[in-house]
Design an enzyme around this catalytic site. Structure first.
Site, PDB file in Angstrom:
ATOM      1  N   CYS A  28       0.847  -1.193   0.000  1.00  0.00           N
ATOM      2  CA  CYS A  28       0.000   0.000   0.000  1.00  0.00           C
ATOM      3  C   CYS A  28       0.884   1.245   0.000  1.00  0.00           C
ATOM      4  O   CYS A  28       2.079   1.177   0.267  1.00  0.00           O
ATOM      5  CB  CYS A  28      -0.945   0.051   1.182  1.00  0.00           C
TER       6      CYS A  28
ATOM      7  N   LYS B 103       7.037  -3.893  -2.923  1.00  0.00           N
ATOM      8  CA  LYS B 103       8.445  -3.548  -2.720  1.00  0.00           C
ATOM      9  C   LYS B 103       8.842  -3.664  -1.258  1.00  0.00           C
ATOM     10  O   LYS B 103       9.892  -4.198  -0.928  1.00  0.00           O
ATOM     11  CB  LYS B 103       8.700  -2.123  -3.233  1.00  0.00           C
TER      12      LYS B 103
END
Length: 602
Positions: A2, A597
Site C-alpha cells: 500500500c 516492494k
C-alpha cells in the site's frame, strides 16, 4: 505494501491538485497495489476511487480535474475485503466529511465496528480502515476538535499502521499517525507532505522527517506538529536532506525500472564503496570477532545477501546463524548481550526484520543495520548503521541493492580479516575494481542473457545450482526468475540435486549453474555431467578464460575476481536473464503480481 501520499498547500497550486495526487500515486505504484483512490476538499469532501491501475482509475474518474489545497491519495493492497470500488481507499465517515487512508492491519477491528454500529454508524466496506473514520466522527460528536478526536481514536486502535486523515470541516490540516508501518513528512515552502516513502516526495522536496513508531500529529501548509505520548517533539532537529534527485526515481529512457537499475549497478557500487566509513566498518568487524553468536537477519533478497557473508565467516572461525526474519523466534531463547546481529533490509522498513531486531535488542543483542534508506526504522533501532548508497530502487525485484549489500558485507569481512593479521591489500584493490568489473559484466553478458531468455520463454520450471559461496547467488537468481517471469525456479546446493530434484529433469529442462566459488568448481562439473546425461539444458555463469565453459551448453562468462566479490558479478547476468525472460513472456517486470516492494504487514 500500500502507499500513502497527502499534500497540503497554503494556496491553490498552479497545477490541479488532482493531477499532483495522481502523480504521487504513480510514484507509489512500485510498492504493489490492486486499487487506487484520492480525496480532496473543494467546497466539501470529494472522493474518487476504484480497483485497477492508477492510470485507468485516474482517467475513469477525472483525477486531473480535481481542485483544492488539501488532498490524500492511496494505493491499496487488499488484506481485509476484496479489491473493488467499495473497499478501495480513502474511506469516509457517515456524514462524508472525514476521509482516511491507512497502511497496515488494525487488530480486532470487528469489535470496534460492532460497537460503532450499535451507536448508529453505517459501514460501507469490509475493511478495517473504515473503523478509524467512524471513531473520529464519534468523538467529534462528543464535542472534541478533530485532532483530539483523532488522538482518542488512536487510543482505541491496536496493530501496525500508517494513517493519514483529512476533515472537510477543518480543511487546513492533514492528521497522521504511525506504528510499525513507514511514514515520512516532506517539508516544503508553502506546502507540506505526508507519504509512505522518500521517492514519492522527490518531485516536491528533499527535506524529510521520519515519523517514529508511536508518534502522531498534523501538518498544515506551514507547520509540522508531532507528539509522542502527549509530549510535543522537536521536529526542526529531525529534518534530513535526502541526497537523491527526482530524476533518479524515473526510468531515464529505459523501458523498465528493473533494467535501469541493473545498468546502474556500477555507479551504485562505486558510490557505496566511496561511502564506506572506515571507523564504522572497523567497529562492526571488531564486534563480529568478539561476539559469542552472530545472527545474520534478512528477508528475501536481503537474506540472500546475508548468506554471502555467512558462507565465508567460518574461515574466521566464526559460526554464523542465518535467520530468515519471520522465523526469528526459533532462536529467541539463545539471544544474549554478548551476541551480534547484522540485520539487512533495503527499505529499513520490512516488518519481519524490524520485529526480529526489536526482539533481539530486548535481550541485549548488539544490532548492526545494513540499509539503503537514511532515517528508516531499522536505522533507528540499531546500534550501528552501514548505509548502502544505491540510490532509490523502484523496481519491485531488488537488483542494485543486493550487490551493494554484498559489497558492504564484504568490506566488513575484509576488515575483520585484517584485524586477525592477514594481508588484505589485494582484496582492497579488487574492491576498488568491482564497479568497473560490474560495468564490463553488463556489457559482455546482456546479449547472451537476452538470447537465452527466448529459450526459457516456453519452459515451466528451472533449477539453479551452486556449491559453497555460490549457493546464495543461485538462490537469488531463482528468486528473480520467479518474481518477474512467473517461471517456477528452485535453488539447491549442487550436490543435493542428486537427492530428489534430479527426478524432474527431462529433455530441455533448464539447469543454471553458478561457478562463483573457485573452491567448488570442479565438484560442480560432476553435477553438470549428471544433468546433461538426463537431457538438461545446462547453463552456467563462469569466470572468463576458465575451462568450465566447455562443459556447458551455454556459458555466460564474467570477469575473474576473488570469491569475495564474485557473487556481485555472477548475479548480474542472472538478473538480466530474469528480466529478459519476463519481457519475452509478456510480463511487466516492474509490477510483478502479488508482490510489494516493502512488506509492512506480517
Amino acid at each position: 505494501m500500500c502507499g500513502i501520499f497527502g499534500i497540503i498547500f497554503a494556496e491553490r497550486p498552479r497545477r490541479p491538485l488532482g493531477e499532483i495526487l495522481r502523480r504521487g500515486l504513480e510514484r507509489l505504484e512500485y510498492r504493489g497495489y490492486d486499487s487506487a483512490g484520492v480525496a480532496v476538499v473543494d467546497r466539501g469532501l470529494v472522493v474518487k476511487k476504484d480497483a485497477g491501475k492508477v492510470a485507468e482509475v485516474a482517467q475513469r474518474y477525472g483525477f486531473d480535474s480535481l481542485q483544492g489545497v488539501v488532498g490524500l491519495a492511496h494505493t491499496r493492497w487488499a488484506t481485509h475485503g476484496k479489491p473493488d470500488q467499495v473497499n478501495a481507499h480513502p474511506h469516509v465517515d457517515c456524514r462524508g466529511v472525514i476521509a482516511v487512508v491507512h497502511n497496515g492491519i488494525i487488530e480486532k477491528y470487528a469489535e470496534l465496528k460492532e460497537e460503532l454500529m450499535k451507536r448508529g454508524h453505517v459501514f460501507r466496506s469490509e475493511t478495517d480502515t473504515e473503523v478509524i473514520a467512524h471513531l473520529v466522527e464519534e468523538y467529534k460528536k462528543q464535542g472534541l476538535d478533530t485532532f483530539s478526536a483523532f488522538k482518542k481514536a488512536l487510543s482505541r486502535v491496536r496493530g501496525a499502521y500508517a494513517i493519514a486523515l483529512i476533515d472537510a470541516e477543518n480543511p487546513r490540516a492533514i492528521y497522521f499517525a504511525r506504528n510499525l508501518s513507514p511514514l515520512i513528512i516532506g517539508v516544503g515552502e508553502g506546502f507540506n507532505i505526508v507519504a509512505s516513502d522518500i521517492p514519492t516526495v522527490l518531485d516536491h522536496t528533499k527535506r524529510v522527517i521520519a515519523v517514529r513508531d508511536g508518534e502522531y500529529g498534523y501538518i498544515t501548509a506551514g507547520e509540522v506538529y508531532i507528539e509522542a505520548d502527549g509530549v510535543p517533539q522537536d521536529v526542526a532537529a529531525r529534518i534530513e536532506e535526502i541526497p537523491w534527485s527526482a530524476e533518479m526515481a524515473t526510468k531515464g529512457g529505459y523501458p523498465h525500472f528493473m533494467l535501469k537499475e541493473i545498468y546502474e549497478q556500477p555507479e551504485s557500487l562505486a558510490s557505496t564503496a566511496a561511502g564506506l566509513e572506515p571507523a564504522q566498518i572497523e567497529t562492526v568487524a571488531n564486534a563480529l570477532l568478539a561476539a559469542r553468536n552472530v545472527y545474520i537477519v534478512g528477508a528475501g533478497t536481503s537474506y540472500h545477501a546475508g548468506l554471502t557473508l555467512a558462507f565465508i565467516l567460518p574461515r574466521l572461525r566464526i559460526t554464523p546463524i542465518p535467520v530468515i526474519s519471520s522465523e526469528y523466534a526459533i532462536y529467541e531463547d539463545l539471544y544474549d548481550k554478548d551476541d551480534l546481529a547484522i540485520a539487512i533490509s533495503q527499505s529499513g522498513e520490512t516488518i519481519d526484520t524490524i520485529k526480529a531486531v526489536k526482539a533481539m535488542r530486548e535481550r541485549g543483542v548488539k544490532v548492526v543495520a545494513v540499509t539503503n534508506v537514511v532515517g528508516s526504522t531499522l536505522s533507528r533501532e540499531s546500534d550501528v548503521v552501514l548505509y548502502t548508497r544505491a540510490g532509490p530502487e523502484i523496481g519491485v525485484a531488488a537488483t542494485k541493492t543486493f550487490t551493494t549489500q554484498v559489497l558492504t558485507l564484504a568490506a566488513v569481512y575484509l576488515t575483520a580479516l585484517r584485524a586477525l593479521g592477514h594481508d588484505v591489500a589485494e582484496h582492497q584493490r579488487e574492491l576498488k575494481a568491482v564497479p568497473d568489473l560490474a560495468r564490463k559484466t553488463i556489457e559482455k553478458t546482456a546479449g547472451t542473457a537476452k538470447e537465452l531468455a527466448k529459450r526459457l520463454r516456453q519452459r515451466h520450471s528451472a533449477y539453479y545450482l551452486g556449491r559453497g559461496a555460490a549457493l546464495p547467488v543461485a538462490m537469488e537468481g531463482a528468486l528473480k526468475l520467479k518474481e518477474v517471469a512467473y517461471l517456477h525456479a528452485e535453488a539447491y546446493p549442487a550436490g543435493e540435486s542428486k537427492h530428489g530434484p534430479i527426478a524432474l529433469v527431462e529433455e530441455g529442462f533448464p539447469v543454471i549453474f553458478v561457478f562463483s566459488d573457485p573452491n567448488t568448481g570442479e565438484k560442480t562439473l560432476s553435477n553438470v555431467a549428471e544433468m546433461k546425461a538426463r537431457g538438461a539444458l545446462t547453463i552456467g555463469t563462469v569466470p572468463a578464460r576458465s575451462d568450465y565453459a566447455k562443459k556447458l551448453d551455454v556459458a555466460i562468462e564474467v570477469p575473474q575476481t576473488s570469491e569475495l566479490f564474485a557473487p556481485i558479478l555472477h548475479v548480474i547476468p542472472l538478473q538480466m536473464l530474469a528480466y529478459f525472460t519476463a519481457v519475452e513472456r509478456g510480463y511487466d517486470p516492474d509490477k510483478p503480481r502479488n508482490l510489494a516492494k516493502t512488506v509492512t504487514v506480517e
